[in-house]
Design a protein around this motif. Structure first.
Motif, PDB file in Angstrom:
ATOM      1  N   ASP A   1      -3.248  -1.340  40.242  1.00  0.00           N
ATOM      2  CA  ASP A   1      -2.655  -0.359  39.341  1.00  0.00           C
ATOM      3  C   ASP A   1      -2.655   1.071  39.888  1.00  0.00           C
ATOM      4  OD1 ASP A   1      -5.420  -0.485  39.148  1.00  0.00           O
ATOM      5  OD2 ASP A   1      -5.494  -0.199  36.987  1.00  0.00           O
ATOM      6  N   GLY A   2      -3.717   1.476  40.548  1.00  0.00           N
ATOM      7  CA  GLY A   2      -3.758   2.838  41.070  1.00  0.00           C
ATOM      8  C   GLY A   2      -2.724   3.086  42.143  1.00  0.00           C
ATOM      9  N   VAL A   3      -2.594   2.151  43.063  1.00  0.00           N
ATOM     10  CA  VAL A   3      -1.602   2.279  44.137  1.00  0.00           C
ATOM     11  C   VAL A   3      -0.199   2.125  43.563  1.00  0.00           C
ATOM     12  CG1 VAL A   3      -0.868   1.365  46.366  1.00  0.00           C
ATOM     13  CG2 VAL A   3      -3.284   1.383  45.783  1.00  0.00           C
ATOM     14  N   GLN A   4      -0.081   1.315  42.520  1.00  0.00           N
ATOM     15  CA  GLN A   4       1.211   1.136  41.867  1.00  0.00           C
ATOM     16  C   GLN A   4       1.736   2.455  41.326  1.00  0.00           C
ATOM     17  OE1 GLN A   4       2.318   1.248  38.492  1.00  0.00           O
ATOM     18  NE2 GLN A   4       4.046  -0.169  38.482  1.00  0.00           N
ATOM     19  N   ASN A   5       0.825   3.273  40.817  1.00  0.00           N
ATOM     20  CA  ASN A   5       1.204   4.573  40.294  1.00  0.00           C
ATOM     21  C   ASN A   5       1.833   5.438  41.387  1.00  0.00           C
ATOM     22  OD1 ASN A   5       0.225   7.647  39.813  1.00  0.00           O
ATOM     23  ND2 ASN A   5       0.630   6.674  37.845  1.00  0.00           N
ATOM     24  N   GLN A   6       1.290   5.346  42.603  1.00  0.00           N
ATOM     25  CA  GLN A   6       1.856   6.085  43.730  1.00  0.00           C
ATOM     26  C   GLN A   6       3.265   5.581  44.056  1.00  0.00           C
ATOM     27  OE1 GLN A   6      -1.364   5.231  46.560  1.00  0.00           O
ATOM     28  NE2 GLN A   6      -1.825   7.414  46.603  1.00  0.00           N
TER      29      GLN A   6
ATOM     30  N   SER B   1     -13.403  -0.397  52.825  1.00  0.00           N
ATOM     31  CA  SER B   1     -12.842   0.885  53.227  1.00  0.00           C
ATOM     32  C   SER B   1     -12.167   1.556  52.041  1.00  0.00           C
ATOM     33  CB  SER B   1     -11.820   0.674  54.347  1.00  0.00           C
ATOM     34  OG  SER B   1     -11.093   1.858  54.594  1.00  0.00           O
ATOM     35  N   ILE B   2     -12.057   2.848  52.075  1.00  0.00           N
ATOM     36  CA  ILE B   2     -11.371   3.579  51.010  1.00  0.00           C
ATOM     37  C   ILE B   2      -9.877   3.286  51.005  1.00  0.00           C
ATOM     38  CG2 ILE B   2     -10.850   5.651  52.331  1.00  0.00           C
ATOM     39  CD1 ILE B   2     -11.540   7.270  49.796  1.00  0.00           C
ATOM     40  N   THR B   3      -9.363   2.676  52.062  1.00  0.00           N
ATOM     41  CA  THR B   3      -7.939   2.353  52.099  1.00  0.00           C
ATOM     42  C   THR B   3      -7.584   1.221  51.151  1.00  0.00           C
ATOM     43  OG1 THR B   3      -8.267   0.832  53.961  1.00  0.00           O
ATOM     44  CG2 THR B   3      -7.678   3.116  54.487  1.00  0.00           C
ATOM     45  N   GLN B   4      -8.580   0.545  50.581  1.00  0.00           N
ATOM     46  CA  GLN B   4      -8.298  -0.448  49.549  1.00  0.00           C
ATOM     47  C   GLN B   4      -9.133  -0.161  48.306  1.00  0.00           C
ATOM     48  OE1 GLN B   4     -10.769  -2.907  48.897  1.00  0.00           O
ATOM     49  NE2 GLN B   4     -11.696  -3.458  50.832  1.00  0.00           N
ATOM     50  N   THR B   5      -8.758  -0.766  47.212  1.00  0.00           N
ATOM     51  CA  THR B   5      -9.258  -0.375  45.895  1.00  0.00           C
ATOM     52  C   THR B   5     -10.765  -0.501  45.748  1.00  0.00           C
ATOM     53  OG1 THR B   5      -7.128  -0.941  44.901  1.00  0.00           O
ATOM     54  CG2 THR B   5      -9.003  -0.794  43.413  1.00  0.00           C
TER      55      THR B   5
ATOM     56  N   SER C   1      -5.327  11.115  49.625  1.00  0.00           N
ATOM     57  CA  SER C   1      -5.103  11.334  51.052  1.00  0.00           C
ATOM     58  C   SER C   1      -6.222  12.181  51.651  1.00  0.00           C
ATOM     59  CB  SER C   1      -3.751  12.009  51.273  1.00  0.00           C
ATOM     60  OG  SER C   1      -3.542  12.275  52.646  1.00  0.00           O
ATOM     61  N   ALA C   2      -6.596  13.240  50.949  1.00  0.00           N
ATOM     62  CA  ALA C   2      -7.681  14.101  51.433  1.00  0.00           C
ATOM     63  C   ALA C   2      -9.004  13.351  51.427  1.00  0.00           C
ATOM     64  CB  ALA C   2      -7.773  15.354  50.562  1.00  0.00           C
ATOM     65  N   TRP C   3      -9.226  12.521  50.413  1.00  0.00           N
ATOM     66  CA  TRP C   3     -10.461  11.729  50.355  1.00  0.00           C
ATOM     67  C   TRP C   3     -10.523  10.741  51.515  1.00  0.00           C
ATOM     68  CZ3 TRP C   3     -10.557  10.058  44.462  1.00  0.00           C
ATOM     69  CH2 TRP C   3     -10.790  11.203  43.669  1.00  0.00           C
ATOM     70  N   THR C   4      -9.368  10.171  51.851  1.00  0.00           N
ATOM     71  CA  THR C   4      -9.335   9.211  52.957  1.00  0.00           C
ATOM     72  C   THR C   4      -9.702   9.889  54.269  1.00  0.00           C
ATOM     73  OG1 THR C   4      -7.652   7.858  51.844  1.00  0.00           O
ATOM     74  CG2 THR C   4      -7.875   7.595  54.235  1.00  0.00           C
ATOM     75  N   ASP C   5      -9.155  11.071  54.505  1.00  0.00           N
ATOM     76  CA  ASP C   5      -9.493  11.824  55.722  1.00  0.00           C
ATOM     77  C   ASP C   5     -10.987  12.143  55.748  1.00  0.00           C
ATOM     78  OD1 ASP C   5      -6.872  11.783  56.539  1.00  0.00           O
ATOM     79  OD2 ASP C   5      -6.405  13.792  55.775  1.00  0.00           O
TER      80      ASP C   5
END
Length: 351
Positions: free
Chosen positions: A92-97, A173-177, A338-342
């Motif tokens: 759902d979170g990525v869906q929002n993007q 990883s933060i790249t997944q939920t 994006s900033a959190w991922t970096d």
């Protein structure tokens, strides 16, 4: 050097994708519905529970492309001018993007006739996509290992900081939920929130000190099966699928509060087979399919009136759990992700 998952490279190679997910999806034959969705044990179960029946009913073929939610949305963005994927199964979170980027189409109520039966938490704004399963992000642990080593079952995220778990924890990883979930749980424990994330990084850093790797695939089954990991932050349905195979694993709703995870099904904007895609969405919302997915995938139903066996009902995240799950501020999360991922890559995954 970062401790990236070896599985990530294997997955990308198997799919024939570049690291940026920009390579084209293998072309499908005419009349073939292309569905991009979760990989690993989920893919295996989904192919057993849903796809055969749909192929029979539509007289078509379904090609399934596996990947995490962020991988799938990256593919949709790369193909935006010439979509090759018809249906996307994404968190759902990525869906929002994806909605904000204009990648998804509105559902057609004339075709998706099961839409009115979907519970409120799974209905999405303007019916651009819909939630087809309820799940939760929490803790997973190998019950045999914990028992043999005198470890008490974990009750909160901080329990994964135990020195006895050094090199035995697989960290998402933060790249997944699931990785994002760990960050948000840690933030709350430290007095923070989606808008005050610093305590989250501080907390995750302590847990990550025990990590043997950082998984980007959302499926850590093999790490458990091969004995490389005995604990992780993971989803309820994933844990149940592994336990169903006889593996000694248990899911824990952490004391800090489990996070809701709604799997959504979406028709891609300008999809080559949009009509078939709409029918596929309706199939996933059919009570019979919802029951079957609960039995095979441990998906919590999102459609009213689905009756499950009492033993199974205790294992899935039921509709009665929806109000107990911690609600997330996805607008703030996606604005900062994006900033959190970096920051995660620099502070958490760098050793």
């Amino acid at each position: 050097m970062t401790r990236r998952s070896l599985a990530a490279a294997g997955l990308a190679g198997a799919l024939g994708l570049t690291a940026a997910c920009g390579a084209p999806v293998p072309s499908a034959a005419p009349g073939t519905l292309v569905v991009a969705g979760y990989g690993g044990s989920y893919e295996e179960a989904f192919k057993q529970s849903v796809i055969p029946g749909f192929e029979k009913s539509c007289g078509c073929k379904v090609s399934y492309i596996a990947g995490s939610s962020t991988d799938t949305v990256a593919k949709l963005k790369a193909q935006q001018n010439a979509p090759q994927i018809d249906v996307a199964l994404i968190d759902d979170g990525v869906q929002n993007q994806a909605v904000q980027a204009g990648l998804l189409a509105k559902l057609d109520p004339k075709t998706v006739t099961n839409l009115p039966n979907v519970i409120d938490i799974a209905r999405l704004p303007d019916d651009v996509g819909v939630g087809f399963s309820l799940n939760a992000t929490g803790l997973a642990y190998n019950t045999d290992y914990y028992r043999k080593n005198g470890l008490a079952a974990p009750k909160r995220l901080a329990d994964l900081e135990n020195p006895k778990l050094k090199g035995k924890l697989v960290m998402p990883s933060i790249t997944q939920t699931y990785g994002l979930g760990a960050l948000l749980i840690a933030a709350r424990v430290g007095g923070g929130s989606e808008s005050a994330i610093d305590p989250g990084f501080a907390g995750v850093k302590k847990v990550a000190a025990n990590a043997v790797t950082f998984d980007t695939t959302a499926d850590v089954s093999n790490y458990f099966l091969q004995g490389q990991a005995v604990a992780s932050v993971w989803g309820n349905s994933r844990v149940r699928l592994l336990a169903k195979k006889g593996f000694p694993i248990e899911f824990v709703y952490p004391e800090e509060g489990a996070l809701p995870l709604i799997a959504t099904v979406n028709v891609v904007n300008k999809a080559p087979h949009a009509d078939l895609g709409q029918k596929f969405v309706n199939t996933l919302l059919d009570p019979a399919a919802q029951k079957l997915m609960a039995e095979v995938n441990f998906n919590g139903p999102t459609v009213k009136g689905v009756t499950l066996d009492p033993a199974l009902a205790k294992q899935v995240v039921g509709q009665e759990h929806a109000d107990q799950l911690r609600k997330l501020d996805w607008a703030t999360i996606n604005k900062n992700r994006s900033a959190w991922t970096d920051r995660w890559n620099k502070e958490i995954e760098t050793s």
